[in-house]
Design a protein around this motif. Structure first.
Motif, PDB file in Angstrom:
ATOM      1  N   ILE A 124     -33.844  -0.030  36.420  1.00 44.00           N
ATOM      2  CA  ILE A 124     -34.454   0.509  35.201  1.00 44.00           C
ATOM      3  C   ILE A 124     -33.661   0.052  33.986  1.00 44.00           C
ATOM      4  O   ILE A 124     -34.230  -0.383  32.976  1.00 44.00           O
ATOM      5  N   LEU A 125     -32.340   0.125  34.079  1.00 43.67           N
ATOM      6  CA  LEU A 125     -31.488  -0.352  32.982  1.00 43.67           C
ATOM      7  C   LEU A 125     -31.690  -1.837  32.747  1.00 43.67           C
ATOM      8  O   LEU A 125     -31.800  -2.285  31.601  1.00 43.67           O
ATOM      9  N   PHE A 126     -31.776  -2.623  33.823  1.00 38.50           N
ATOM     10  CA  PHE A 126     -31.926  -4.078  33.721  1.00 38.50           C
ATOM     11  C   PHE A 126     -33.204  -4.443  32.968  1.00 38.50           C
ATOM     12  O   PHE A 126     -33.190  -5.312  32.082  1.00 38.50           O
ATOM     13  N   PHE A 127     -34.324  -3.791  33.315  1.00 39.24           N
ATOM     14  CA  PHE A 127     -35.600  -4.134  32.679  1.00 39.24           C
ATOM     15  C   PHE A 127     -35.796  -3.445  31.333  1.00 39.24           C
ATOM     16  O   PHE A 127     -36.586  -3.917  30.509  1.00 39.24           O
ATOM     17  N   ALA A 128     -35.087  -2.338  31.103  1.00 40.58           N
ATOM     18  CA  ALA A 128     -35.218  -1.647  29.821  1.00 40.58           C
ATOM     19  C   ALA A 128     -34.391  -2.315  28.728  1.00 40.58           C
ATOM     20  O   ALA A 128     -34.786  -2.302  27.554  1.00 40.58           O
ATOM     21  N   LEU A 129     -33.265  -2.899  29.101  1.00 40.96           N
ATOM     22  CA  LEU A 129     -32.346  -3.455  28.107  1.00 40.96           C
ATOM     23  C   LEU A 129     -33.003  -4.492  27.193  1.00 40.96           C
ATOM     24  O   LEU A 129     -32.822  -4.425  25.972  1.00 40.96           O
ATOM     25  N   PRO A 130     -33.783  -5.460  27.715  1.00 42.38           N
ATOM     26  CA  PRO A 130     -34.420  -6.424  26.803  1.00 42.38           C
ATOM     27  C   PRO A 130     -35.400  -5.770  25.829  1.00 42.38           C
ATOM     28  O   PRO A 130     -35.650  -6.309  24.750  1.00 42.38           O
ATOM     29  N   ASN A 131     -35.950  -4.602  26.209  1.00 44.09           N
ATOM     30  CA  ASN A 131     -36.885  -3.907  25.328  1.00 44.09           C
ATOM     31  C   ASN A 131     -36.185  -3.096  24.243  1.00 44.09           C
ATOM     32  O   ASN A 131     -36.841  -2.579  23.341  1.00 44.09           O
ATOM     33  N   SER A 132     -34.857  -2.975  24.346  1.00 41.77           N
ATOM     34  CA  SER A 132     -34.127  -2.167  23.370  1.00 41.77           C
ATOM     35  C   SER A 132     -33.744  -2.973  22.133  1.00 41.77           C
ATOM     36  O   SER A 132     -33.118  -2.436  21.217  1.00 41.77           O
ATOM     37  N   VAL A 133     -34.100  -4.239  22.111  1.00 36.55           N
ATOM     38  CA  VAL A 133     -33.868  -5.098  20.946  1.00 36.55           C
ATOM     39  C   VAL A 133     -35.165  -5.823  20.637  1.00 36.55           C
ATOM     40  O   VAL A 133     -36.022  -5.991  21.513  1.00 36.55           O
ATOM     41  N   PRO A 134     -35.382  -6.241  19.386  1.00 35.85           N
ATOM     42  CA  PRO A 134     -36.608  -6.969  19.053  1.00 35.85           C
ATOM     43  C   PRO A 134     -36.752  -8.235  19.890  1.00 35.85           C
ATOM     44  O   PRO A 134     -35.801  -8.997  20.044  1.00 35.85           O
ATOM     45  N   THR A 135     -37.933  -8.436  20.472  1.00 39.70           N
ATOM     46  CA  THR A 135     -38.194  -9.616  21.292  1.00 39.70           C
ATOM     47  C   THR A 135     -39.524 -10.234  20.882  1.00 39.70           C
ATOM     48  O   THR A 135     -40.251  -9.695  20.041  1.00 39.70           O
ATOM     49  N   LEU A 136     -39.854 -11.347  21.495  1.00 33.31           N
ATOM     50  CA  LEU A 136     -41.119 -12.011  21.208  1.00 33.31           C
ATOM     51  C   LEU A 136     -42.295 -11.130  21.623  1.00 33.31           C
ATOM     52  O   LEU A 136     -42.199 -10.397  22.610  1.00 33.31           O
ATOM     53  N   PRO A 137     -43.422 -11.177  20.902  1.00 30.99           N
ATOM     54  CA  PRO A 137     -44.585 -10.389  21.278  1.00 30.99           C
ATOM     55  C   PRO A 137     -45.015 -10.695  22.715  1.00 30.99           C
ATOM     56  O   PRO A 137     -45.061 -11.846  23.134  1.00 30.99           O
ATOM     57  N   GLY A 138     -45.347  -9.648  23.457  1.00 34.34           N
ATOM     58  CA  GLY A 138     -45.786  -9.817  24.837  1.00 34.34           C
ATOM     59  C   GLY A 138     -44.683  -9.636  25.855  1.00 34.34           C
ATOM     60  O   GLY A 138     -44.948  -9.397  27.030  1.00 34.34           O
ATOM     61  N   THR A 139     -43.425  -9.743  25.414  1.00 37.04           N
ATOM     62  CA  THR A 139     -42.306  -9.606  26.357  1.00 37.04           C
ATOM     63  C   THR A 139     -42.276  -8.227  26.980  1.00 37.04           C
ATOM     64  O   THR A 139     -42.076  -8.073  28.191  1.00 37.04           O
ATOM     65  N   SER A 140     -42.475  -7.190  26.154  1.00 30.97           N
ATOM     66  CA  SER A 140     -42.418  -5.830  26.679  1.00 30.97           C
ATOM     67  C   SER A 140     -43.515  -5.577  27.699  1.00 30.97           C
ATOM     68  O   SER A 140     -43.322  -4.843  28.671  1.00 30.97           O
TER      69      SER A 140
END
Length: 198
Positions: free
Chosen positions: A37-53
């Motif tokens: 959960i931490l591994f997949f949540a971490l990229p969502n905790s910072v601005p990313t390219l649209p669609g990544t989340s």
């Protein structure tokens, strides 16, 4: 975090060009749920390219469901086969390693009632809602939802009730923000439709 060592070893395995979700689950063993959960949540905790989340939230949906039900991690075959390049996987593991180095100094076991079985179930149900919000292409809400999931997973990994409380607060605030964005978007869309009629 002891569990992180298993991911580091997986990232250093040069025999693999790509790392599947199944590889991660196997490497982590019984302790994989909260770490994943931490591994997949971490990229969502910072601005990313649209669609990544939207891509990353699918594993999160399954993992948070299992947290809510206090089950061992399990993925359907089609999702377990999804993979990252070893380079991208190593980058995420490095971010986790950096986060772990900083968090180790402040996370301690405390406020145990907020990381007990009941609290973990509540965190799981909240995580399901947050992951579902991440599926939607809503502005402003992805990062707060990602931060809430990171806080909840850190609280459970370290048995730190303070981080769990912060995760609950951030999570419910994120859901409120998402509801506000949906209502605002609906009203704007409704006004546009009315203006087209006349």
């Amino acid at each position: 975090m002891i569990e992180l060592d298993s991911l580091v070893q997986l990232a250093l395995d040069h025999s693999k060009r790509r790392i599947t979700i199944a590889d991660m689950v196997h490497a982590l063993g019984d302790g994989s749920l909260k770490m994943l959960i931490l591994f997949f949540a971490l990229p969502n905790s910072v601005p990313t390219l649209p669609g990544t989340s939207t891509i990353l939230c699918l594993p999160l949906l399954f993992l948070t469901m299992q947290m809510a039900l206090c089950q061992s991690p399990w993925m359907p075959a089609w999702l377990a086969r999804q993979s990252l390049s070893r380079k991208d996987f190593a980058t995420l593991v490095l971010r986790l390693k950096t986060l772990s180095t900083r968090i180790d100094r402040i996370c301690i076991p405390r406020l145990g009632r907020y990381v007990g079985c009941g609290a973990i179930r509540v965190a799981g149900f909240l995580g399901i809602l947050l992951s579902a919000v991440l599926v939607l292409p809503l502005p402003l809400v992805n990062v707060p939802c990602g931060i809430a999931l990171v806080l909840l997973s850190l609280g459970n990994l370290y048995k730190d009730g303070l981080f769990s409380i912060l995760g609950f607060i951030t999570g419910f605030a994120s859901l409120g923000l998402a509801a506000g964005v949906v209502i605002f978007s609906w009203r704007i869309g409704h006004q546009i439709l009315l203006s087209w009629r006349f």
